[in-house]
Motif scaffolding. Structure first.
Motif, PDB file in Angstrom:
ATOM      1  N   ARG A   6       0.848  -1.185   0.000  1.00 30.44           N
ATOM      2  CA  ARG A   6       0.000   0.000   0.000  1.00 30.44           C
ATOM      3  C   ARG A   6       0.886   1.239   0.000  1.00 30.44           C
ATOM      4  O   ARG A   6       1.972   1.237   0.581  1.00 30.44           O
ATOM      5  CB  ARG A   6      -0.916   0.013   1.229  1.00 30.44           C
ATOM      6  CG  ARG A   6      -1.917   1.159   1.214  1.00 30.44           C
ATOM      7  CD  ARG A   6      -2.831   1.092   2.410  1.00 30.44           C
ATOM      8  NE  ARG A   6      -3.780   2.203   2.411  1.00 30.44           N
ATOM      9  CZ  ARG A   6      -4.664   2.428   3.353  1.00 30.44           C
ATOM     10  NH1 ARG A   6      -4.720   1.615   4.407  1.00 30.44           N
ATOM     11  NH2 ARG A   6      -5.478   3.460   3.281  1.00 30.44           N
ATOM     12  N   GLU A  19      -6.094  -4.583   2.896  1.00 34.36           N
ATOM     13  CA  GLU A  19      -6.735  -3.338   3.300  1.00 34.36           C
ATOM     14  C   GLU A  19      -7.340  -2.684   2.068  1.00 34.36           C
ATOM     15  O   GLU A  19      -6.882  -2.925   0.949  1.00 34.36           O
ATOM     16  CB  GLU A  19      -5.726  -2.380   3.947  1.00 34.36           C
ATOM     17  CG  GLU A  19      -5.082  -2.895   5.224  1.00 34.36           C
ATOM     18  CD  GLU A  19      -4.065  -1.923   5.788  1.00 34.36           C
ATOM     19  OE1 GLU A  19      -3.955  -0.807   5.216  1.00 34.36           O
ATOM     20  OE2 GLU A  19      -3.387  -2.260   6.774  1.00 34.36           O
ATOM     21  N   CYS A  22      -5.224  -1.355  -1.227  1.00 35.50           N
ATOM     22  CA  CYS A  22      -3.903  -1.993  -1.288  1.00 35.50           C
ATOM     23  C   CYS A  22      -3.765  -2.801  -2.575  1.00 35.50           C
ATOM     24  O   CYS A  22      -4.744  -3.094  -3.268  1.00 35.50           O
ATOM     25  CB  CYS A  22      -3.666  -2.881  -0.064  1.00 35.50           C
ATOM     26  SG  CYS A  22      -4.540  -4.463  -0.096  1.00 35.50           S
TER      27      CYS A  22
END
Length: 315
Positions: A6, A19, A22
């Motif tokens: 990320r 996430e 990402c």
């Protein structure tokens, strides 16, 4: 192997889990890893496995908010054959775009993705999915151009060696480079077709900056296609020229061998006559002394040699 990255404070950073925003990178994933991504991301298994098939064609498709892009990227491999230097080929990779993430899948180590993961490519933001995908495609196109320049240098190097000494090793190396160019040409044309579909904007929403980046990718790919065609034609002509030279050298050697054979036949004929088990009167051969057949053989051999040289058979 599965890695998660990320963009944090402007830098690509590896994180521990999935996430929003990402980048999920799969390299030669196991069945367990594929199942985990399928379950977590709600993606069809066929999408994840697409790039794991070496014969998978380049294509783009979308279903239920998930877009799959399959393209070929170039690889350079060291061959075990000592007669070769480097082998260039292509292998598929896929980019899967969901509503929150980008997933890349490749069956082999991918230099392009490794460079992005290590932060070599500046300005990459994983949350900007479309721009991230176009950045990957641009790096792939640049890698094609880099390898094409290497192929050109290798072919010039091998050609220079062939001018000094004609060997099978050089021809095998040139053949390997020509084969690599065929792989590149086929893959680049398939990638170009995928890019043309992307430019229509039906699969991914294109912003103004994304459009400019996609135009750059298309320019790079077209340039790579043109370079591949030029290098392939040059290499093909070079191999044809060396084949003609080898054939011509063989003809010259055969002519010389035939000339030597004809010259050496003269003493054989003369000594065959004078070696017959007959007396002089019955044989009717003049000057049946030891020195005469030798002298006659020498004179005939010299005469035949000069005659063949004069008519241009011995060059």
């Amino acid at each position: 192997m599965v890695n998660y990255y990320r963009t944090i404070e402007g830098k690509i950073t590896e994180i521990e889990s999935i996430e929003p925003g990402c980048w999920i990178a799969l390299t030669d994933p196991t069945e367990t890893e594929i199942s985990d991504i399928e379950e977590d991301m709600h993606i069809e298994r066929d999408y994840i496995r697409a790039a794991l098939d070496e014969e998978e064609p380049s294509r783009i498709e979308a279903d239920d908010g998930v877009t799959l892009i399959v393209v070929d990227y170039p690889i350079a491999e060291q061959d075990n054959d000592p007669n070769r230097t480097l082998l260039y080929s292509t292998t598929p990779m896929s980019l899967i775009i969901t509503d929150k993430n980008v997933i890349t899948v490749s069956a082999k180590e991918n230099v392009v993705l490794d460079e992005i993961a290590k932060g070599v490519v500046k300005g990459v933001r994983t949350e900007q999915k479309t721009r991230f995908v176009f950045t990957v495609l641009l790096r792939i196109a640049a890698r094609y151009l880099q390898y094409l320049k290497q192929i050109d240098k290798l072919s010039n190097f091998v050609e220079a060696k062939m001018h000094r000494s004609m060997q099978n090793k050089g021809l095998i190396q040139l053949q390997g480079l020509e084969k690599s160019l065929v792989y590149f040409s086929t893959s680049l044309k398939s990638n170009e077709a995928v890019l043309e579909k992307l430019m229509r904007g039906r699969f991914l929403k294109l912003y103004e900056e994304d459009q400019d980046l996609l135009d750059d990718v298309m320019i790079e790919v077209k340039q790579a296609i043109e370079m591949t065609s030029i290098y392939s034609n040059i290499l093909g002509g070079t191999m044809d020229t060396f084949a003609s030279i080898i054939s011509n050298n063989l003809n010259i050697i055969m002519k010389r061998m035939e000339t030597i054979t004809i010259i050496l036949t003269m003493p054989t004929i003369v000594f065959s006559f004078y070696g017959m088990n007959l007396n002089e009167a019955a044989n009717g051969l003049p000057i049946a002394n030891v020195w005469f057949p030798i002298a006659l053989s020498v004179v005939l051999s010299v005469f035949i040699g000069l005659w063949i040289t004069k008519i241009g058979k011995f060059k």
